[in-house]
Motif scaffolding. Structure first.
Motif, PDB file in Angstrom:
ATOM      1  N   TRP A  91       0.855  -1.182   0.000  1.00 61.00           N
ATOM      2  CA  TRP A  91       0.000   0.000   0.000  1.00 61.00           C
ATOM      3  C   TRP A  91       0.892   1.234   0.000  1.00 61.00           C
ATOM      4  N   ALA A  92       0.668   2.106  -0.950  1.00 61.41           N
ATOM      5  CA  ALA A  92       1.461   3.339  -1.029  1.00 61.41           C
ATOM      6  C   ALA A  92       0.713   4.362  -1.862  1.00 61.41           C
ATOM      7  N   GLY A  93       0.847   5.623  -1.481  1.00 63.79           N
ATOM      8  CA  GLY A  93       0.187   6.688  -2.222  1.00 63.79           C
ATOM      9  C   GLY A  93      -1.317   6.574  -2.230  1.00 63.79           C
ATOM     10  N   GLY A  94      -1.879   5.926  -1.205  1.00 62.96           N
ATOM     11  CA  GLY A  94      -3.326   5.808  -1.089  1.00 62.96           C
ATOM     12  C   GLY A  94      -3.955   4.699  -1.896  1.00 62.96           C
ATOM     13  N   SER A  95      -3.151   3.790  -2.437  1.00 61.46           N
ATOM     14  CA  SER A  95      -3.724   2.695  -3.220  1.00 61.46           C
ATOM     15  C   SER A  95      -2.912   1.411  -3.074  1.00 61.46           C
ATOM     16  N   LEU A 107      11.714  -0.865  -3.683  1.00 65.01           N
ATOM     17  CA  LEU A 107      10.993   0.311  -3.213  1.00 65.01           C
ATOM     18  C   LEU A 107      11.386   0.657  -1.779  1.00 65.01           C
ATOM     19  N   ILE A 108      11.514  -0.366  -0.938  1.00 63.30           N
ATOM     20  CA  ILE A 108      11.949  -0.128   0.440  1.00 63.30           C
ATOM     21  C   ILE A 108      13.374   0.405   0.442  1.00 63.30           C
ATOM     22  N   GLY A 109      14.238  -0.250  -0.323  1.00 63.62           N
ATOM     23  CA  GLY A 109      15.649   0.138  -0.335  1.00 63.62           C
ATOM     24  C   GLY A 109      15.923   1.500  -0.916  1.00 63.62           C
ATOM     25  N   GLY A 110      15.030   1.974  -1.795  1.00 62.61           N
ATOM     26  CA  GLY A 110      15.231   3.277  -2.416  1.00 62.61           C
ATOM     27  C   GLY A 110      15.335   4.404  -1.410  1.00 62.61           C
ATOM     28  N   THR A 111      14.611   4.285  -0.309  1.00 64.15           N
ATOM     29  CA  THR A 111      14.679   5.298   0.753  1.00 64.15           C
ATOM     30  C   THR A 111      15.455   4.800   1.969  1.00 64.15           C
ATOM     31  N   ASN A 112      15.344   3.512   2.255  1.00 64.12           N
ATOM     32  CA  ASN A 112      15.931   2.999   3.488  1.00 64.12           C
ATOM     33  C   ASN A 112      17.456   3.073   3.492  1.00 64.12           C
ATOM     34  N   ALA A 113      18.065   2.848   2.339  1.00 62.10           N
ATOM     35  CA  ALA A 113      19.523   2.930   2.268  1.00 62.10           C
ATOM     36  C   ALA A 113      20.006   4.316   2.692  1.00 62.10           C
ATOM     37  N   ALA A 114      19.292   5.350   2.244  1.00 67.63           N
ATOM     38  CA  ALA A 114      19.653   6.720   2.624  1.00 67.63           C
ATOM     39  C   ALA A 114      19.311   6.982   4.095  1.00 67.63           C
ATOM     40  N   PHE A 115      18.197   6.422   4.552  1.00 69.31           N
ATOM     41  CA  PHE A 115      17.759   6.642   5.930  1.00 69.31           C
ATOM     42  C   PHE A 115      18.767   6.109   6.943  1.00 69.31           C
ATOM     43  N   SER A 142      13.105  11.140  16.739  1.00 59.81           N
ATOM     44  CA  SER A 142      12.288   9.954  16.487  1.00 59.81           C
ATOM     45  C   SER A 142      12.446   9.499  15.041  1.00 59.81           C
ATOM     46  N   VAL A 143      12.157   8.240  14.809  1.00 55.38           N
ATOM     47  CA  VAL A 143      12.186   7.697  13.450  1.00 55.38           C
ATOM     48  C   VAL A 143      11.215   8.461  12.556  1.00 55.38           C
ATOM     49  N   GLN A 144      10.031   8.750  13.089  1.00 59.91           N
ATOM     50  CA  GLN A 144       9.024   9.454  12.295  1.00 59.91           C
ATOM     51  C   GLN A 144       9.506  10.843  11.899  1.00 59.91           C
ATOM     52  N   ASP A 145      10.065  11.587  12.857  1.00 60.31           N
ATOM     53  CA  ASP A 145      10.533  12.933  12.548  1.00 60.31           C
ATOM     54  C   ASP A 145      11.647  12.921  11.513  1.00 60.31           C
ATOM     55  N   PHE A 151      12.475  12.879   3.737  1.00 59.07           N
ATOM     56  CA  PHE A 151      11.811  12.466   2.501  1.00 59.07           C
ATOM     57  C   PHE A 151      10.478  13.188   2.331  1.00 59.07           C
ATOM     58  N   PRO A 152      10.143  13.609   1.125  1.00 61.34           N
ATOM     59  CA  PRO A 152       8.866  14.296   0.883  1.00 61.34           C
ATOM     60  C   PRO A 152       7.702  13.316   0.967  1.00 61.34           C
ATOM     61  N   ALA A 153       6.515  13.859   1.199  1.00 64.95           N
ATOM     62  CA  ALA A 153       5.318  13.030   1.251  1.00 64.95           C
ATOM     63  C   ALA A 153       5.134  12.320  -0.085  1.00 64.95           C
ATOM     64  N   GLY A 154       4.636  11.091   0.006  1.00 68.22           N
ATOM     65  CA  GLY A 154       4.424  10.315  -1.210  1.00 68.22           C
ATOM     66  C   GLY A 154       4.613   8.844  -0.951  1.00 68.22           C
ATOM     67  N   ALA A 155       4.495   8.050  -1.984  1.00 69.82           N
ATOM     68  CA  ALA A 155       4.540   6.601  -1.864  1.00 69.82           C
ATOM     69  C   ALA A 155       5.840   6.079  -1.247  1.00 69.82           C
ATOM     70  N   PRO A 156       7.021   6.569  -1.653  1.00 66.86           N
ATOM     71  CA  PRO A 156       8.252   6.046  -1.044  1.00 66.86           C
ATOM     72  C   PRO A 156       8.293   6.251   0.476  1.00 66.86           C
ATOM     73  N   ARG A 157       7.827   7.422   0.919  1.00 71.37           N
ATOM     74  CA  ARG A 157       7.814   7.672   2.363  1.00 71.37           C
ATOM     75  C   ARG A 157       6.791   6.787   3.067  1.00 71.37           C
ATOM     76  N   ASP A 158       5.652   6.563   2.439  1.00 73.13           N
ATOM     77  CA  ASP A 158       4.645   5.681   3.024  1.00 73.13           C
ATOM     78  C   ASP A 158       5.227   4.294   3.277  1.00 73.13           C
ATOM     79  N   ILE A 159       5.928   3.776   2.293  1.00 72.40           N
ATOM     80  CA  ILE A 159       6.515   2.441   2.398  1.00 72.40           C
ATOM     81  C   ILE A 159       7.565   2.401   3.500  1.00 72.40           C
ATOM     82  N   LEU A 160       8.400   3.433   3.571  1.00 74.40           N
ATOM     83  CA  LEU A 160       9.463   3.458   4.583  1.00 74.40           C
ATOM     84  C   LEU A 160       8.878   3.521   5.990  1.00 74.40           C
ATOM     85  N   GLU A 161       7.848   4.336   6.178  1.00 72.59           N
ATOM     86  CA  GLU A 161       7.245   4.437   7.507  1.00 72.59           C
ATOM     87  C   GLU A 161       6.612   3.115   7.930  1.00 72.59           C
ATOM     88  N   SER A 162       5.969   2.442   7.006  1.00 72.33           N
ATOM     89  CA  SER A 162       5.360   1.165   7.344  1.00 72.33           C
ATOM     90  C   SER A 162       6.425   0.117   7.666  1.00 72.33           C
TER      91      SER A 162
END
Length: 447
Positions: A91-95, A107-115, A142-145, A151-162
């Motif tokens: 689930w990402a970007g509302g769908s 998709l996870i690694g695209g942001t997580n590697a940088a995180f 915090s992890v959330q902050d 990362f900007p709002a959007g599908a990649p951030r949704d996936i990383l937070e989950s």
């Protein structure tokens, strides 16, 4: 009332307690284990549910975890992998999305590697996380902050937070960034290997096989149904009192009670302020784990939902009599009754098409007064302000457990590591108390 004075009383028969008991018994010391449950294993629990043995609590191990891997080799136990997923849902970007598991991992690694790129910067020696002070500059973050700042709002951030809500098994608003970086530092900064360590290799025979081997090796007796109410230390002996009036006394004690359950234990002399504050802060993890039996044989799959979903991760684990058994996790046990098959099906169906839940099995670790949490994950500020204090001895009382491990906190490996350290400390305390006793006896004879 117990008249015998042991060398050591170990409170709790989870992996930290079993390790401490074995190590101390091997030194020729008399050891007694007291355990509130009617079984050993603590927050690991191999039980027969849904037609087969399942891990209701802690499950996975990995060769990057040196303490547990050494124990598996010691007792000749093997591991078996979870099935390789053939399909992924997320689930990402509302769908809802569907594809190959490699696509989800990318998709996870695209942001997580940088995180997690600074994991080794802050924790160059992962098993000594406080060896340098650099991490203190970010221990309030915090992890959330950090995710929302980075990362900007959007599908990649949704996936990383989950993904990180899954790892913490709790909400991310006060989940410590330092805890996330410590985890990944343990696999040399490689988040993919870290994820493999979290959810791939299981012990053949279950965690119960390892717990039984360690308990038998210790030779220490276990007193079950012993819920601790009060622990007192008069300087020469420690007395552990149960809620039903039993007492076990020893020259020293190793307490392995989880932080949230430790709140119900009274100490005399009272614990120092820093210990009490750390216990009160507790852990972030207040989520849930559920086993799900699906009608029909399905190809192995993995599914990742939203960070705030009652159940946000699913992984197919077994086939049984033409059905499929799946494990699911969610970050907040209060948001769903995982014993309600219809509620579980509703969450799974948001991601995986055509599911028919036959039965479910779980245990509410967050509501269990003997745990109060799932796997321990630190809150912001815990590492710098409270972990050192919680690791310190309190007179003749030592503390151990995955909650306060230096390395793989939240894992069996961390519990074993902490149990070994507490055994070393307990042996040193015993030497000091025996010297004091001998001097006192000599003085008395000269009067």
């Amino acid at each position: 009332m117990e008249d015998e004075l042991y060398d050591v009383v170990v409170v709790g028969a989870g992996f930290a307690g079993l390790t401490a008991a074995r190590e101390l018994s091997r030194q020729g010391l008399s050891v007694r284990i007291v355990e509130a449950r009617d079984r050993i294993g603590g927050r690991t629990w191999t039980d027969h549910r849904l037609g087969r043995d399942l891990e209701i609590g802690g499950t996975w191990v990995h060769w990057t975890q040196p303490y547990v891997w050494a124990e598996l080799k010691r007792y000749g136990l093997d591991t078996t992998p979870s099935p390789e997923p053939e399909r992924a849902y997320w689930w990402a970007g509302g769908s809802r999305h569907e594809g190959g598991p490699d696509e989800l991992m990318e998709l996870i690694g695209g942001t997580n590697a940088a995180f997690v790129q600074d994991a080794r910067k802050y924790f160059p020696v992962p098993f000594s996380p406080m060896s340098r002070d650099d991490f203190k500059a970010i221990d309030h973050v915090s992890v959330q902050d950090r995710i929302r700042e980075q990362f900007p709002a959007g599908a990649p951030r949704d996936i990383l937070e989950s993904f990180w809500a899954l790892n913490f098994n709790g909400p991310l608003n006060n989940a410590a960034l330092t805890q996330a970086l410590r985890w990944v530092a343990l696999t040399n900064g490689d988040w993919a290997v870290n994820f493999e360590a979290c959810a791939t290799y299981k012990i053949v025979g279950g965690t119960a096989a390892l717990a039984a081997a360690m308990c038998g090796d210790s030779g220490a007796g276990v007193e079950y149904g012993f819920t601790v109410r009060h622990i007192s230390d008069d300087g020469g002996a420690v007395s552990v009192h149960s809620t039903d009036g039993r007492t076990v006394s020893a020259r020293t004690a190793v307490v392995t009670v989880p932080l949230h359950a430790l709140r119900a234990v009274d100490f005399d002399p009272p614990l120092p302020r820093a210990k009490n504050e750390g216990i009160s802060l507790g852990q972030v993890s207040r989520g849930t784990k559920v086993w799900i039996r699906l009608r029909g044989c399905r190809a192995p799959f993995v599914a990742l939902g939203g960070a705030d979903w009652p159940l946000n991760f699913f992984q197919a684990e077994y086939g049984i009599d033409g059905d499929t058994i799946v494990v699911g996790f969610g970050p907040d046990a209060s948001k769903i009754d995982v014993e309600d098959a219809a509620a579980v099906q509703h969450q799974l169906a948001r991601l995986v098409p055509d599911v028919d839940v036959v039965a479910v099995a779980s245990h509410n670790w967050a509501a269990d007064p003997l745990s109060g949490e799932t796997w321990p994950m630190h809150a912001t500020g815990f590492l710098s302000r409270y972990l050192p204090a919680l690791q310190e001895a309190h007179g003749g009382v030592l503390f151990a457990g995955s909650d306060i491990a230096n390395g793989w906190g939240g894992f069996i490996d961390g519990a074993i590591e902490s149990g070994m350290e507490s055994a070393r400390q307990a042996a040193a305390v015993l030497v000091g108390r025996r010297r004091t006793h001998d001097v006192t006896a000599v003085q008395a004879s000269l009067r």
